[in-house]
Design a protein around this motif. Structure first.
Motif, PDB file in Angstrom:
ATOM      1  N   GLY A 100       0.824  -1.191  -0.087  1.00 46.75           N
ATOM      2  CA  GLY A 100      -0.078   0.021  -0.020  1.00 46.75           C
ATOM      3  C   GLY A 100       0.860   1.121  -0.032  1.00 46.75           C
ATOM      4  O   GLY A 100       0.381   2.354   0.034  1.00 46.75           O
ATOM      5  N   LYS A 101       2.275   1.110  -0.164  1.00 52.37           N
ATOM      6  CA  LYS A 101       2.948   2.449  -0.056  1.00 52.37           C
ATOM      7  C   LYS A 101       3.755   2.418  -1.431  1.00 52.37           C
ATOM      8  O   LYS A 101       4.211   1.335  -2.113  1.00 52.37           O
ATOM      9  CB  LYS A 101       4.043   2.429   1.376  1.00 52.37           C
ATOM     10  CG  LYS A 101       3.367   2.509   2.517  1.00 52.37           C
ATOM     11  CD  LYS A 101       4.175   2.581   3.514  1.00 52.37           C
ATOM     12  CE  LYS A 101       3.314   2.599   4.964  1.00 52.37           C
ATOM     13  NZ  LYS A 101       4.692   2.429   6.088  1.00 52.37           N
ATOM     14  N   SER A 102       3.672   3.459  -1.991  1.00 52.93           N
ATOM     15  CA  SER A 102       4.815   3.560  -3.244  1.00 52.93           C
ATOM     16  C   SER A 102       6.011   4.254  -2.793  1.00 52.93           C
ATOM     17  O   SER A 102       5.880   5.638  -2.464  1.00 52.93           O
ATOM     18  CB  SER A 102       3.804   4.152  -4.451  1.00 52.93           C
ATOM     19  OG  SER A 102       3.386   5.356  -3.879  1.00 52.93           O
ATOM     20  N   GLN A 112      11.103  10.132   2.262  1.00 53.33           N
ATOM     21  CA  GLN A 112      10.062  10.583   3.262  1.00 53.33           C
ATOM     22  C   GLN A 112       8.633  10.849   2.551  1.00 53.33           C
ATOM     23  O   GLN A 112       7.706  11.033   3.284  1.00 53.33           O
ATOM     24  CB  GLN A 112      10.527  12.401   3.583  1.00 53.33           C
ATOM     25  CG  GLN A 112      10.365  13.105   2.331  1.00 53.33           C
ATOM     26  CD  GLN A 112      11.686  13.030   1.419  1.00 53.33           C
ATOM     27  OE1 GLN A 112      12.566  12.038   1.440  1.00 53.33           O
ATOM     28  NE2 GLN A 112      11.869  14.159   0.626  1.00 53.33           N
ATOM     29  N   LEU A 113       8.687  10.557   1.379  1.00 57.06           N
ATOM     30  CA  LEU A 113       7.101  10.130   0.580  1.00 57.06           C
ATOM     31  C   LEU A 113       6.734   8.782   0.908  1.00 57.06           C
ATOM     32  O   LEU A 113       7.387   8.064   0.704  1.00 57.06           O
ATOM     33  CB  LEU A 113       7.308  10.826  -0.644  1.00 57.06           C
ATOM     34  CG  LEU A 113       7.851  12.176  -1.080  1.00 57.06           C
ATOM     35  CD1 LEU A 113       7.700  12.347  -2.434  1.00 57.06           C
ATOM     36  CD2 LEU A 113       6.871  13.172  -0.270  1.00 57.06           C
ATOM     37  N   GLU A 114       5.402   8.938   1.490  1.00 57.06           N
ATOM     38  CA  GLU A 114       4.974   7.459   1.522  1.00 57.06           C
ATOM     39  C   GLU A 114       4.086   7.088   0.577  1.00 57.06           C
ATOM     40  O   GLU A 114       3.831   5.830  -0.021  1.00 57.06           O
ATOM     41  CB  GLU A 114       3.938   7.440   2.751  1.00 57.06           C
ATOM     42  CG  GLU A 114       4.778   7.006   4.009  1.00 57.06           C
ATOM     43  CD  GLU A 114       3.683   6.613   4.966  1.00 57.06           C
ATOM     44  OE1 GLU A 114       2.567   6.682   4.961  1.00 57.06           O
ATOM     45  OE2 GLU A 114       4.377   6.080   6.301  1.00 57.06           O
ATOM     46  N   GLU A 115       3.600   7.973  -0.265  1.00 56.85           N
ATOM     47  CA  GLU A 115       2.739   7.683  -1.496  1.00 56.85           C
ATOM     48  C   GLU A 115       3.297   8.552  -2.654  1.00 56.85           C
ATOM     49  O   GLU A 115       3.096   9.724  -2.524  1.00 56.85           O
ATOM     50  CB  GLU A 115       1.239   7.986  -1.370  1.00 56.85           C
ATOM     51  CG  GLU A 115       0.502   7.769  -2.627  1.00 56.85           C
ATOM     52  CD  GLU A 115      -0.891   8.244  -2.459  1.00 56.85           C
ATOM     53  OE1 GLU A 115      -1.593   7.972  -3.296  1.00 56.85           O
ATOM     54  OE2 GLU A 115      -1.357   8.343  -1.363  1.00 56.85           O
ATOM     55  N   SER A 174       2.987  12.422  -1.556  1.00 61.06           N
ATOM     56  CA  SER A 174       2.644  12.735  -0.131  1.00 61.06           C
ATOM     57  C   SER A 174       3.427  12.233   0.934  1.00 61.06           C
ATOM     58  O   SER A 174       3.618  10.969   0.988  1.00 61.06           O
ATOM     59  CB  SER A 174       1.165  12.681   0.195  1.00 61.06           C
ATOM     60  OG  SER A 174       0.610  11.816   0.044  1.00 61.06           O
ATOM     61  N   GLU A 175       3.908  12.923   2.023  1.00 57.50           N
ATOM     62  CA  GLU A 175       4.032  12.169   3.295  1.00 57.50           C
ATOM     63  C   GLU A 175       3.225  11.689   4.072  1.00 57.50           C
ATOM     64  O   GLU A 175       1.765  11.900   3.764  1.00 57.50           O
ATOM     65  CB  GLU A 175       5.007  13.326   4.155  1.00 57.50           C
ATOM     66  CG  GLU A 175       6.242  13.981   3.406  1.00 57.50           C
ATOM     67  CD  GLU A 175       6.821  14.742   4.168  1.00 57.50           C
ATOM     68  OE1 GLU A 175       6.731  14.866   5.386  1.00 57.50           O
ATOM     69  OE2 GLU A 175       7.733  15.529   3.617  1.00 57.50           O
ATOM     70  N   VAL A 184      -0.780  16.236   3.062  1.00 53.92           N
ATOM     71  CA  VAL A 184      -1.285  16.664   1.369  1.00 53.92           C
ATOM     72  C   VAL A 184      -0.691  16.326   0.440  1.00 53.92           C
ATOM     73  O   VAL A 184       0.894  16.380   0.689  1.00 53.92           O
ATOM     74  CB  VAL A 184      -1.901  17.956   1.320  1.00 53.92           C
ATOM     75  CG1 VAL A 184      -3.099  18.299   2.508  1.00 53.92           C
ATOM     76  CG2 VAL A 184      -0.904  19.078   1.484  1.00 53.92           C
ATOM     77  N   GLN A 185      -1.003  16.249  -0.954  1.00 55.94           N
ATOM     78  CA  GLN A 185      -0.057  16.044  -2.082  1.00 55.94           C
ATOM     79  C   GLN A 185       0.939  17.242  -2.349  1.00 55.94           C
ATOM     80  O   GLN A 185       0.356  18.366  -2.054  1.00 55.94           O
ATOM     81  CB  GLN A 185      -0.965  15.655  -3.238  1.00 55.94           C
ATOM     82  CG  GLN A 185      -0.018  15.228  -4.581  1.00 55.94           C
ATOM     83  CD  GLN A 185      -1.076  15.240  -5.494  1.00 55.94           C
ATOM     84  OE1 GLN A 185      -1.273  16.190  -6.352  1.00 55.94           O
ATOM     85  NE2 GLN A 185      -1.370  14.236  -6.178  1.00 55.94           N
TER      86      GLN A 185
END
Length: 612
Positions: free
Chosen positions: A487-489, A518-521, A538-539, A543-544
């Motif tokens: 679920g994380k990219s 640091q970005l989860e998505e 986004s972290e 927010v994006q």
């Protein structure tokens, strides 16, 4: 060291760091800075990012300084512009000074290191301080930056000298330690350039170069530092896929050489005897490497390079215009158009800079609407395009000429849904086509030589997760991937290595590394320069956002692109002067030129790309 240093950290009187503007020289001249003639010396905490002309000088230990002041003064001295760390060395015993190598590495913490004393008996001649903080990155002996995480823990030990009863450090970690703000002030990122070794350019064409970003001290003769770093060769991660034209063992002639442009903007580089027998063609390749490397160190770059033999005679001279015929950035191609999929699901194009001209269908079958598309990629010479069908199942390749046909798909996916099928494809510098099949039952990274033939399954066993997006760099030896797991990219950069003569069709992606940890998505990304990408993501819980990242995981200087809501796709050119193009669910296809705001191109459009 850190404006927020506190907790159980050392306080009290501390040595001062003196800031001087470079235009005032090393001395404290009237109108530049002044020193109080009475009262306490107050330490300067972690320095906010300063103007590039600000120089910071550390003060040596004062007589009678406490052990705490010695530790604090030493940490402050590490963040100064002292070329050889001589002031920092004055806080050490003779033995520690000889054993300590400040060039071993630079450890970067989120905040300045927090020194905490251990318990010591009154009157003791020995005391230790523990150093701690949150790790951000490490710069190694070859100046390569690598993101890091977790807690840092180190210690320094002090002893009271018998000769004069002064406290000095007699044991300490190798290298240099500092907080992020001091690192940003002290260091600058510079691209070294080497030649791609996984293929050669055609006859008479410039050689392809690969940028290798490193960090050098910004105010300590950076030109000489980066030349020495270039002569030592590429960083270890890039080394397997590039080559240098400098003979092994080539160094500057003397250790005290300092390089700077003369009044003709020429840099003269005296080399040792390892380069004495270099022929003119190879010497020109050496000079082209150096000219590319020096291009961003001065406001106008360097116009000319001269190499000298060990006896002082000339080896060769090369200027910038001559260098363009020897070496190029990536492919050396300059895109004529930007491309996207319009509301009729055709591939269309628009001039790269003329925002007033309406998009038009590309010549050939991909622009005639015979096959509805969801994504496309255009070759770097803009003569061929690849398109993914609207359902994501089929990949077609066709020429961008009127009347051109597509034929059968070159790749087909068996994924059950569109999101489990083909990604947007990408062309490399050799004219080969890359695409990922996201079929959970058979996930593959595929390569088609010249965009045709039987697809080659690229070895990528070190990747942990499913590939969601693929973009190959213009240099042809690095590949950017969005990889999804649990679920994380994440955004990862891999090194492309080709097989040898026994297996010429093989290709592999090695040593993938996360460059935006640091970005989860991560939603979208694109190459945006020789060593830079633009990424949308986004972290955790945030927010994006849209930002630039370096291939080594560091954050480049300068501002991020202005905010844009609901971005699904982003396209940038390796030519950093060209506009960003994005697909926003809110605004459609939009374009961002330097110094301007996002401008709408069309409301109904998706999948923007530049050639590549």
């Amino acid at each position: 060291m850190g404006a927020d240093r506190g907790g159980n950290g050392v306080r009290g009187r501390r040595p001062v760091r003196v800031m001087v503007y470079a235009g005032c020289g090393a001395l404290l001249l009237a109108g530049c800075a002044s020193m109080p003639d009475n009262g306490d010396l107050r330490g300067v905490e972690s320095t906010p990012r300063q103007d590039s002309q600000v120089r910071v000088y550390a003060m040596p230990p004062h007589p009678g300084a406490s052990a705490a002041e010695i530790v604090q003064g030493f940490l402050e001295a590490l963040t100064s512009d002292d070329a050889k760390y001589e002031t920092a060395g004055k806080y050490l015993t003779d033995g520690a000074r000889k054993a300590w190598d400040p060039y071993h590495s630079t450890t970067v913490l989120a905040d300045a290191p927090n020194p905490v004393p251990s318990e010591a008996k009154d009157g003791s001649r020995d005391v230790a301080f523990r150093l701690s903080g949150s790790k951000v990155a490490k710069v190694d002996v070859r100046h390569a930056y690598e993101p890091d995480a977790g807690q840092y823990s180190g210690s320094v030990h002090l002893t009271r000298l018998k000769s004069n009863k002064q406290w000095r450090i007699d044991s300490l970690p190798q290298g240099v330690l500092m907080g992020t703000s001091d690192f940003q002030r002290n260091y600058v990122s510079v691209n070294k350039y080497f030649y791609a070794s996984n293929g050669t350019s055609g006859s008479g064409r410039p050689l392809r170069t690969v940028a290798d970003p490193v960090y050098v001290r910004a105010q300590v003769d950076p030109m000489t530092q980066i030349v020495r770093a270039l002569l030592k060769g590429p960083t270890s991660w890039l080394d397997p896929v590039v080559r240098s034209s400098f003979p092994s063992g080539t160094e500057l002639k003397n250790s005290d050489v300092s390089l700077a442009p003369d009044d003709r903007n020429r840099v003269t580089v005296p080399l040792n005897d390892k380069a004495d027998r270099v022929g003119l063609p190879k010497c020109r390749q050496m000079a082209a490497q150096l000219l590319l490397t020096l291009q961003d160190l001065t406001p106008t770059g360097v116009d000319e390079v001269e190499f000298q033999k060990s006896d002082g005679t000339q080896l060769c001279v090369l200027n910038k215009s001559q260098a363009e015929g020897v070496a190029s950035h990536g492919t050396g191609e300059h895109p004529g158009y930007q491309y996207f999929i319009d509301h009729e699901q055709r591939l269309v194009r628009m001039p790269r800079e003329n925002s007033d001209k309406k998009p038009e269908p590309v010549p050939g079958a991909l622009g005639e609407g015979g096959k509805k598309l969801r994504a496309a990629a255009v070759s770097r010479d803009e003569g061929t395009a690849a398109g993914v069908s609207a359902d994501g199942r089929n990949l077609y390749v066709g020429s961008l000429v009127s009347g051109g046909s597509l034929g059968e798909p070159v790749v087909q996916s068996q994924g059950r849904t569109a999101d489990d099928r083909l990604t947007t494809p990408s062309w490399d510098a050799r004219g080969d086509l890359w695409v990922a099949d996201r079929d959970p039952k058979n996930p593959r990274l595929l390569l088609l030589q010249k965009g045709a033939g039987e697809p080659i399954v690229v070895g990528a066993s070190q990747l942990d997760g499913r590939i969601e997006a693929v973009r190959v760099a213009a240099d042809g030896v690095r590949i950017a991937l969005i990889v999804e797991k649990d679920g994380k990219s994440s955004l990862q950069i891999g090194r492309i290595q080709r097989s040898g003569p026994d297996d010429p069709r093989g290709a592999f992606v090695f040593d993938p590394r996360s460059v935006a940890p640091q970005l989860e998505e991560v939603t979208a990304m694109s190459w945006a320069g020789d060593s830079r990408l633009v990424v949308v993501g986004s972290e955790k819980g945030a927010v994006q956002q849209m930002r630039y990242v370096q291939v080594d995981g560091s954050t480049p200087l300068g501002t991020s692109p202005s905010a844009l809501a609901n971005v699904k796709e982003i396209a940038a050119s390796e030519d950093e002067q060209l506009p960003l193009v994005a697909h926003s669910e809110t605004d459609g296809i939009v374009r961002l030129s330097a110094g301007e705001q996002w401008q709408k191109v069309v409301q109904d459009g998706t999948a923007p790309v530049y050639p590549g």
